[in-house]
Scaffold this motif. Structure first.
Motif, mmCIF file in Angstrom:
data_model
loop_
_atom_site.group_PDB
_atom_site.id
_atom_site.type_symbol
_atom_site.label_atom_id
_atom_site.label_comp_id
_atom_site.label_asym_id
_atom_site.label_seq_id
_atom_site.Cartn_x
_atom_site.Cartn_y
_atom_site.Cartn_z
ATOM 1 N N HIS A 57 0.780 -1.228 0.000
ATOM 2 C CA HIS A 57 0.000 0.000 0.000
ATOM 3 C C HIS A 57 0.815 1.283 0.000
ATOM 4 N N SER A 58 1.954 1.337 0.657
ATOM 5 C CA SER A 58 2.700 2.597 0.719
ATOM 6 C C SER A 58 4.169 2.362 0.391
ATOM 7 N N ALA A 59 4.838 3.455 0.055
ATOM 8 C CA ALA A 59 6.259 3.377 -0.272
ATOM 9 C C ALA A 59 7.064 2.902 0.930
ATOM 10 N N ALA A 60 6.696 3.333 2.128
ATOM 11 C CA ALA A 60 7.410 2.923 3.334
ATOM 12 C C ALA A 60 7.326 1.404 3.507
ATOM 13 N N GLU A 61 6.164 0.832 3.286
ATOM 14 C CA GLU A 61 6.008 -0.626 3.404
ATOM 15 C C GLU A 61 6.811 -1.347 2.331
ATOM 16 N N ILE A 62 6.873 -0.767 1.138
ATOM 17 C CA ILE A 62 7.651 -1.376 0.056
ATOM 18 C C ILE A 62 9.128 -1.404 0.431
ATOM 19 N N TYR A 63 9.646 -0.291 0.921
ATOM 20 C CA TYR A 63 11.065 -0.242 1.262
ATOM 21 C C TYR A 63 11.390 -1.156 2.452
ATOM 22 N N LEU A 64 10.484 -1.280 3.382
ATOM 23 C CA LEU A 64 10.688 -2.230 4.488
ATOM 24 C C LEU A 64 10.681 -3.661 3.972
ATOM 25 N N GLU A 65 9.816 -3.954 3.020
ATOM 26 C CA GLU A 65 9.772 -5.298 2.430
ATOM 27 C C GLU A 65 11.066 -5.601 1.683
ATOM 28 N N VAL A 66 11.558 -4.625 0.947
ATOM 29 C CA VAL A 66 12.831 -4.800 0.231
ATOM 30 C C VAL A 66 13.964 -4.999 1.224
ATOM 31 N N GLN A 67 13.963 -4.236 2.315
ATOM 32 C CA GLN A 67 15.016 -4.353 3.323
ATOM 33 C C GLN A 67 15.023 -5.742 3.957
ATOM 34 N N ARG A 68 13.866 -6.347 4.110
ATOM 35 C CA ARG A 68 13.778 -7.691 4.708
ATOM 36 C C ARG A 68 14.045 -8.809 3.703
ATOM 37 N N SER A 69 14.131 -8.508 2.437
ATOM 38 C CA SER A 69 14.285 -9.538 1.405
ATOM 39 C C SER A 69 15.664 -10.190 1.475
ATOM 40 N N GLN A 157 11.813 -0.221 -8.073
ATOM 41 C CA GLN A 157 11.158 0.704 -8.994
ATOM 42 C C GLN A 157 9.836 0.125 -9.497
ATOM 43 N N GLU A 158 9.846 -1.166 -9.819
ATOM 44 C CA GLU A 158 8.619 -1.804 -10.289
ATOM 45 C C GLU A 158 7.562 -1.841 -9.200
ATOM 46 N N MET A 159 7.985 -2.079 -7.973
ATOM 47 C CA MET A 159 7.031 -2.156 -6.870
ATOM 48 C C MET A 159 6.459 -0.785 -6.511
ATOM 49 N N THR A 160 7.261 0.274 -6.645
ATOM 50 C CA THR A 160 6.797 1.609 -6.271
ATOM 51 C C THR A 160 6.073 2.322 -7.402
ATOM 52 N N ARG A 161 6.066 1.720 -8.569
ATOM 53 C CA ARG A 161 5.367 2.341 -9.697
ATOM 54 C C ARG A 161 3.899 2.547 -9.332
ATOM 55 N N GLY A 162 3.450 3.766 -9.416
ATOM 56 C CA GLY A 162 2.049 4.062 -9.128
ATOM 57 C C GLY A 162 1.753 4.353 -7.668
ATOM 58 N N VAL A 163 2.743 4.194 -6.782
ATOM 59 C CA VAL A 163 2.514 4.499 -5.365
ATOM 60 C C VAL A 163 2.775 5.982 -5.151
ATOM 61 N N ALA A 164 1.839 6.654 -4.531
ATOM 62 C CA ALA A 164 2.001 8.087 -4.288
ATOM 63 C C ALA A 164 3.062 8.307 -3.206
ATOM 64 N N GLN A 165 4.035 9.145 -3.498
ATOM 65 C CA GLN A 165 5.090 9.476 -2.532
ATOM 66 C C GLN A 165 4.589 10.598 -1.632
ATOM 67 N N PRO A 166 4.813 10.491 -0.303
ATOM 68 C CA PRO A 166 4.338 11.560 0.601
ATOM 69 C C PRO A 166 5.104 12.838 0.420
#
Length: 166
Positions: A57-69, A157-166
């Motif tokens: 849902h959000s860019a923050a969650e995406i970056y946390l998911e990437v960090q845990r990968s 980049q693919e995961m954040t495509r279309g996610v609104a940045q705060p």
């Protein structure tokens, strides 16, 4: 690159444009519409260590998911396996030079060739090891981390495509 012109009757979001971060011909990646993605959540390119391409849902969650990968952890581990020992070795070498200069001035004043003494040779050795360490770091990054980091960047980049940045 496609020329983006404001056309009558179209809003700005409907005008197509080329995304410079997703150039399929330069990267060798294909545009995926989601139809070719595996059902088990693995990335469509088949790499088992890549970040799964599930929508978050959000860019923050995406970056946390990437960090845990596992892919990110591997890049970070490769970085640490080089940097920590290299930095420790260089720091010890520098401290040895400083301690020898203060504790053993007679040793450091001993001539090597003509007016060049041990302190001058060791001081020039500090510069030489700085350049060697810089070369070794750049080589290590190029051979062991850059490709994996680039893959992570594409995945992010693919995961954040279309996610609104705060």
């Amino acid at each position: 690159m496609v020329q983006v012109d404001k056309q009558e009757g179209l809003d700005a979001s409907a005008v197509p444009f080329d995304d410079p971060w997703y150039d399929a011909t330069a990267s060798g990646r294909e545009e995926r519409t989601g139809a070719g993605a595996p059902a088990d959540g693995r990335p469509a390119d088949g790499r088992p260590d890549a970040v799964p391409r599930q929508r978050v849902h959000s860019a923050a969650e995406i970056y946390l998911e990437v960090q845990r990968s596992p892919a990110f952890q591997e890049v970070r581990s490769r970085y640490r396996r080089f940097v920590f020992p290299a930095a420790l070795a260089f720091l010890l070498w520098y401290l040895a030079y400083v301690v020898a200069a203060t504790a053993a001035p007679g040793l450091m004043a001993r001539p090597v060739v003509g007016v060049v003494n041990v302190a001058m040779v060791a001081g020039l050795g500090q510069f030489l090891t700085t350049f060697i360490l810089t070369w070794a770091y750049a080589r290590h990054a190029r051979l062991r981390r850059d490709r994996a980091a680039l893959d992570l960047r594409w995945d992010t980049q693919e995961m954040t495509r279309g996610v609104a940045q705060p």
